[in-house]
Enzyme design. Structure first.
Site, PDB file in Angstrom:
ATOM      1  N   ARG A  56       0.851  -1.201   0.000  1.00  0.00           N
ATOM      2  CA  ARG A  56       0.000   0.000   0.000  1.00  0.00           C
ATOM      3  C   ARG A  56       0.879   1.242   0.000  1.00  0.00           C
ATOM      4  O   ARG A  56       0.616   2.216  -0.685  1.00  0.00           O
ATOM      5  CB  ARG A  56      -0.958   0.006   1.208  1.00  0.00           C
ATOM      6  CG  ARG A  56      -1.671   1.340   1.341  1.00  0.00           C
ATOM      7  CD  ARG A  56      -2.870   1.393   2.288  1.00  0.00           C
ATOM      8  NE  ARG A  56      -2.876   0.457   3.377  1.00  0.00           N
ATOM      9  CZ  ARG A  56      -2.125   0.573   4.491  1.00  0.00           C
ATOM     10  NH1 ARG A  56      -1.298   1.591   4.648  1.00  0.00           N
ATOM     11  NH2 ARG A  56      -2.211  -0.349   5.431  1.00  0.00           N
TER      12      ARG A  56
ATOM     13  N   TYR B 145     -16.153  17.441 -15.553  1.00  0.00           N
ATOM     14  CA  TYR B 145     -16.486  16.022 -15.715  1.00  0.00           C
ATOM     15  C   TYR B 145     -17.547  15.643 -14.665  1.00  0.00           C
ATOM     16  O   TYR B 145     -17.423  16.021 -13.499  1.00  0.00           O
ATOM     17  CB  TYR B 145     -15.213  15.194 -15.547  1.00  0.00           C
ATOM     18  CG  TYR B 145     -15.450  13.712 -15.472  1.00  0.00           C
ATOM     19  CD1 TYR B 145     -15.800  12.991 -16.605  1.00  0.00           C
ATOM     20  CD2 TYR B 145     -15.333  13.035 -14.263  1.00  0.00           C
ATOM     21  CE1 TYR B 145     -16.034  11.632 -16.533  1.00  0.00           C
ATOM     22  CE2 TYR B 145     -15.554  11.665 -14.192  1.00  0.00           C
ATOM     23  CZ  TYR B 145     -15.906  10.973 -15.325  1.00  0.00           C
ATOM     24  OH  TYR B 145     -16.138   9.637 -15.255  1.00  0.00           O
TER      25      TYR B 145
ATOM     26  N   LYS C  96      -7.993   6.945 -19.496  1.00  0.00           N
ATOM     27  CA  LYS C  96      -8.285   7.492 -20.816  1.00  0.00           C
ATOM     28  C   LYS C  96      -7.047   7.404 -21.708  1.00  0.00           C
ATOM     29  O   LYS C  96      -6.617   6.312 -22.030  1.00  0.00           O
ATOM     30  CB  LYS C  96      -8.836   8.916 -20.658  1.00  0.00           C
ATOM     31  CG  LYS C  96      -9.867   9.071 -19.518  1.00  0.00           C
ATOM     32  CD  LYS C  96     -11.162   8.310 -19.758  1.00  0.00           C
ATOM     33  CE  LYS C  96     -12.060   8.248 -18.524  1.00  0.00           C
ATOM     34  NZ  LYS C  96     -12.343   9.497 -17.837  1.00  0.00           N
TER      35      LYS C  96
ATOM     36  N   ASP D 149      -6.857  19.256 -14.367  1.00  0.00           N
ATOM     37  CA  ASP D 149      -7.194  17.902 -14.815  1.00  0.00           C
ATOM     38  C   ASP D 149      -6.800  17.839 -16.290  1.00  0.00           C
ATOM     39  O   ASP D 149      -7.440  18.438 -17.143  1.00  0.00           O
ATOM     40  CB  ASP D 149      -8.696  17.659 -14.615  1.00  0.00           C
ATOM     41  CG  ASP D 149      -9.127  16.255 -15.052  1.00  0.00           C
ATOM     42  OD1 ASP D 149      -8.436  15.643 -15.895  1.00  0.00           O
ATOM     43  OD2 ASP D 149     -10.172  15.776 -14.561  1.00  0.00           O
TER      44      ASP D 149
HETATM   45  C1  PLP Z   1     -12.883   9.901 -16.571  1.00  0.00           C
HETATM   46  C2  PLP Z   1     -12.493  11.219 -16.043  1.00  0.00           C
HETATM   47  C3  PLP Z   1     -12.259  11.412 -14.664  1.00  0.00           C
HETATM   48  C4  PLP Z   1     -12.474  10.303 -13.644  1.00  0.00           C
HETATM   49  O1  PLP Z   1     -11.559   9.276 -13.794  1.00  0.00           O
HETATM   50  P1  PLP Z   1     -11.890   7.725 -13.465  1.00  0.00           P
HETATM   51  O2  PLP Z   1     -10.635   7.049 -13.854  1.00  0.00           O
HETATM   52  O3  PLP Z   1     -13.085   7.324 -14.249  1.00  0.00           O
HETATM   53  O4  PLP Z   1     -12.156   7.680 -11.992  1.00  0.00           O
HETATM   54  C5  PLP Z   1     -11.853  12.657 -14.252  1.00  0.00           C
HETATM   55  N1  PLP Z   1     -11.700  13.687 -15.116  1.00  0.00           N
HETATM   56  C6  PLP Z   1     -11.932  13.544 -16.432  1.00  0.00           C
HETATM   57  C7  PLP Z   1     -11.751  14.712 -17.337  1.00  0.00           C
HETATM   58  C8  PLP Z   1     -12.332  12.321 -16.945  1.00  0.00           C
HETATM   59  O5  PLP Z   1     -12.584  12.197 -18.253  1.00  0.00           O
END
Ligand code: PLP
Length: 406
Positions: free
Chosen positions: A73, A126, A223, A198
């Site tokens: 962890r 998001y 992504k 982000d």
């Molecule tokens: C998908 C996404 C998230 C969240 O991420 P997860 O891996 O699904 O928890 C946060 N910000 C953006 C812009 C995203 O496309």
């Protein structure tokens, strides 16, 4: 016995927080993607970092850790390799990998904020990020204000005396709005707050927020970084040593970490990020050009179009404009839903950033949880994540769906 145990790279020995050593000054982007944090395994010569599927580690004596590993962890060599690679890709000194993008965000806000603190968030964040702030963080005493992050004055107007974080996505999801990272970093620093970016939609290949003045970069590595729609993960990257110490402490205390298998898959994806992003951008540009000529469409949202209100800022801070496109159907919601239901190559599904093309209706899918809030999205909106298939096939698929939807 001792000789059978792998030594680890110098950068992982000792300190609880290790510092990324491959930088943009010393190596190009793809070299870092393929090599940063990934020296050949010292015991076997394995070229790819092994999946260290272990929860615990031999101690040489009571309390004497070997190479700084005690419990997975806290630290795991496969995760460490990914963290160093991600830090190198964002040109940050410290990287942390989490079980999901939202786990990364949650750990970050719990590290930085206390009850009573305030966060400025994008008014088209998001959906999951919005839900985290709106339904979870507020229960723990945080407050937030959604602002139009395309406009520095709106962000300034949303600031309170308790603002700790200005949080931006750029390009935003799903409206592809653009925030000026350098200008917002200045706003945040003027009030002693931090700017969090982000960077999921752009990926570190297209945009490097830390170099533009941001303090922290967040990713859903699910992504583009992972890139193959086969693993969920998240990351936080920063430069500041004190913040990194706090993040390491909270990551270990909360425990929302990326497991070794997930870390390995994500790292494998990251190696090809540059070539994939170039192809995503090539394909997206062709599709945008095609969409702008269709009568069924009232607007194409893509920061690469010079008609896009954020185009100038995007051109300043991005290498290219990415693989995400949104468009609005002239005939409203039924037409938007119809197109989504009639593609064959574009898979109807949530998520984005994989090698395969995806299509979705944000109002009823990814952004359904924002309905009735200031973050509600237009009902005639369709979002596509352009994959790296042959673009002629993608165009033919869209053409067939536009014809069939009526
Ligand atoms: C998908 C996404 C998230 C969240 O991420 P997860 O891996 O699904 O928890 C946060 N910000 C953006 C812009 C995203 O496309």
């Amino acid at each position: 016995m001792a000789r059978l145990v792998a030594a680890t790279s110098a950068t992982t020995v000792g300190a609880s927080v290790s510092v990324c050593t491959m930088t943009a000054q010393s190596h190009g982007f793809s070299t870092r993607a393929i090599h940063a944090g990934q020296p050949a395994d010292p015991t076997t010569g394995a070229v790819v970092p092994p999946i260290y599927a272990t929860s615990t580690y031999l101690q040489d004596g009571v309390g004497e850790m070997r190479n700084g590993y005690e419990y997975s962890r806290t630290k795991n060599p496969t995760r460490r390799a990914l963290e160093e690679c991600l830090a190198a890709l964002e040109n940050g000194r410290h990287g942390f990998a989490f079980a999901s993008g939202l786990a990364a965000e949650d750990t970050l806000i719990r590290t930085v904020c206390r009850p009573g603190d305030h966060i400025v968030i994008p008014n088209d964040a998001y959906g999951g990020t919005f839900r985290l702030f709106d339904k979870v963080a507020t229960r723990w005493g945080l407050t937030y204000t959604p602002a139009a992050i395309t406009d520095v004055d709106s962000v300034r107007a949303a600031i309170t005396e308790n603002t700790k974080i200005i949080w931006v996505e750029t390009p935003t999801n799903p409206l592809l709005n653009i925030a000026d990272i350098a200008a917002l970093a200045q706003e945040a620093h003027n009030i002693g707050a931090i700017l969090v970016v982000d960077n999921t939609f752009a990926s570190p290949y297209l945009q490097q927020p830390l170099a533009l003045g941001a303090d922290v970069v967040v990713h859903s590595t699910t992504k583009y970084v992972g890139g193959h729609s086969d693993v969920v993960g998240g990351a936080v990257i920063c430069d500041d040593d004190a913040l990194a110490d706090q993040l390491a402490f909270h990551s270990n205390s909360i425990g929302a970490i990326s497991g070794p298998f997930d870390s390995w898959l994500t790292l494998r994806g990251a190696k090809t990020l540059a070539v994939r992003m170039e192809r995503h951008c090539d394909n997206a540009e062709r599709i945008v050009e095609w969409l702008t000529r269709r009568d069924e469409i009232s607007a194409v949202l893509y920061p690469g179009l010079d008609s896009h209100p954020g185009h100038e800022v995007a051109a300043k801070q991005m290498r290219r404009f990415g693989g995400m496109i949104s468009f609005r159907m002239r005939d409203g919601e039924a037409a938007a839903v119809g197109v989504c239901n009639h593609t064959r190559l574009f898979t109807l599904g949530e998520s984005l950033g994989g090698v395969e093309s995806l299509i979705e209706h944000p109002g009823r899918m990814t952004h359904a949880s924002a309905a009735g809030s200031p973050l509600e999205v237009p009902a005639d909106l369709v979002r596509i994540s352009v994959g790296i298939e042959d673009v002629e096939d993608l165009l033919a698929d869209l053409d067939a769906a536009f014809t069939a939807k009526a």
